[in-house]
Design an enzyme around this catalytic site. Sequence first.
Site, PDB file in Angstrom:
ATOM      1  N   HIS A  90     -32.307  33.607 -16.272  1.00  8.98           N
ATOM      2  CA  HIS A  90     -31.760  32.330 -16.989  1.00  8.98           C
ATOM      3  C   HIS A  90     -31.152  31.313 -16.297  1.00  8.98           C
ATOM      4  O   HIS A  90     -29.958  31.494 -15.543  1.00  8.98           O
ATOM      5  CB  HIS A  90     -30.666  32.934 -18.133  1.00  8.98           C
ATOM      6  CG  HIS A  90     -29.859  31.620 -18.901  1.00  8.98           C
ATOM      7  ND1 HIS A  90     -28.447  31.707 -18.919  1.00  8.98           N
ATOM      8  CD2 HIS A  90     -30.442  30.810 -19.664  1.00  8.98           C
ATOM      9  CE1 HIS A  90     -28.325  30.607 -19.609  1.00  8.98           C
ATOM     10  NE2 HIS A  90     -29.239  30.247 -20.035  1.00  8.98           N
ATOM     11  N   HIS A  95     -30.043  21.418 -16.799  1.00 12.10           N
ATOM     12  CA  HIS A  95     -29.613  22.076 -18.099  1.00 12.10           C
ATOM     13  C   HIS A  95     -29.021  20.853 -19.097  1.00 12.10           C
ATOM     14  O   HIS A  95     -29.366  20.859 -20.354  1.00 12.10           O
ATOM     15  CB  HIS A  95     -28.501  22.973 -18.192  1.00 12.10           C
ATOM     16  CG  HIS A  95     -28.187  23.584 -19.456  1.00 12.10           C
ATOM     17  ND1 HIS A  95     -27.103  23.074 -20.162  1.00 12.10           N
ATOM     18  CD2 HIS A  95     -28.764  24.561 -20.275  1.00 12.10           C
ATOM     19  CE1 HIS A  95     -26.961  23.913 -21.331  1.00 12.10           C
ATOM     20  NE2 HIS A  95     -28.057  24.480 -21.630  1.00 12.10           N
TER      21      HIS A  95
HETATM   22  O1  G3P Z   1     -33.634  28.851 -22.753  1.00 12.07           O
HETATM   23  C1  G3P Z   1     -32.854  29.828 -23.893  1.00 12.07           C
HETATM   24  C2  G3P Z   1     -31.560  29.595 -23.445  1.00 12.07           C
HETATM   25  O2  G3P Z   1     -31.238  29.273 -22.173  1.00 12.07           O
HETATM   26  C3  G3P Z   1     -30.600  28.808 -24.315  1.00 12.07           C
HETATM   27  O3  G3P Z   1     -29.510  28.370 -23.875  1.00 12.07           O
HETATM   28  O4  G3P Z   1     -28.111  26.566 -23.404  1.00 12.07           O
HETATM   29  O5  G3P Z   1     -28.797  28.078 -21.636  1.00 12.07           O
HETATM   30  O6  G3P Z   1     -30.413  26.673 -22.367  1.00 12.07           O
HETATM   31  P1  G3P Z   1     -29.447  27.346 -22.797  1.00 12.07           P
HETATM   32 CA    CA Z   2     -32.458  27.105 -21.452  1.00 12.94          CA
END
Ligand code: G3P
Ligand code: CA
Length: 271
Positions: free
Chosen positions: A18, A60
Site C-alpha cells: 500500500h 495520494h
Molecule cells: O487503494 C486502496 C487504498 O489505498 C484506499 O485508501 O486512501 O490509501 O488510497 P487510500
Molecule cells: Ca490507494
Amino acid sequence: NQGAVHRANPRGPVVWSHRGASKNAPEETTAAYERALADGADVLEGDLAQTKDGVLVVIHDNTLARTTNVEEVFPDRAPWNVADFTLAEIKQLDAGSWWDPAFAGQQILTLHEWFELNHGRAGLAPELKSPTLYPGMVENLAKELRAWGYTHDLKAKNRAPQIWVQSFDEAGLRQFHALLPEVPTLLLRSGYPFMTASDEVLTELATWTTAVAGNPVQTTASQVRRVQSFGLQVVSEVEDGPSLLSMIEHQGYDYMFTDVPNVAKAVLADK
Ligand code: G3P
Ligand code: CA
C-alpha cells in the site's frame, strides 16, 4: 471461528504494498517501492493525479503540501493543488524529507517512471483517486497503458506484469473498463458494502469489475467465499498487524493490502 480455511489462492493472498512499503519509506517514492520489492511484495500500489500539463503522476493527495516541500519552494501557490503545477515544477520538489531527512531528494514519480522502476518485477495497482478533478485522466491512463503494452496480448505472452486499475469512483472505473476491458479493475467503496451485497448486485458487478474490497474485521470466510462464487475476487482493506493479516489469509481473500509487505510475507510463510 472463521470456519474452514478456504484458499482462493493455494499460496495464500497476493501481497499488495500500500503506497509501497510506506511504513519504512516515504509513500509512493522510489525508496518506498524499492523497499516493497525487496520485501517481496507481489504488487505495488499507488494513487494517480494529473499535472497542469496533463501528465499522470503518482501521489495520494490532490495537493502537494503533505508529501513534498512545495510550501518552501512555491510559498505563494496555496493550496498547492497538483492540477495547478506543471511536471517541471513538481520535479523541483523533495518528496522524502517530510518523512525523514534521510530520504531527501526523493521525487514525485510520473506513471511512466513508476512502470519503468518496477521493470516488470511486480504487478501494479494504480488507483484513479479523484478522476472528476482531472479532465481526461481516465482516457489518459488507458492511452498510457496501451502505449506500454499493458493489455492482454502482452500479458498472454507473459511479458507485461499484471495490472489492476482501482478506484472509489465507480463511474470513472466503469469508464476505464469500457476503454480497456482486458485490464482487471478493483472497485473500492468505504464501508465495504460488497461483502453483504445481494445476489443481483454481485451478479451485475461481476459483469464488469474483477475485484471488490472487504474489511476482514467485518467479514467471515463464508462471506468471502460467497462473493468469490459470483466470479469476483476479494481484496482486503489495508492491514499491518500480523493477527489481522493472518485473518485475511484464513478468510480466503485473494489479495491483501498492507503498508508492511515484509510482515505480510512472514505471516504467509508460516501458514
Ligand atoms: O487503494 C486502496 C487504498 O489505498 C484506499 O485508501 O486512501 O490509501 O488510497 P487510500
Ligand atoms: Ca490507494
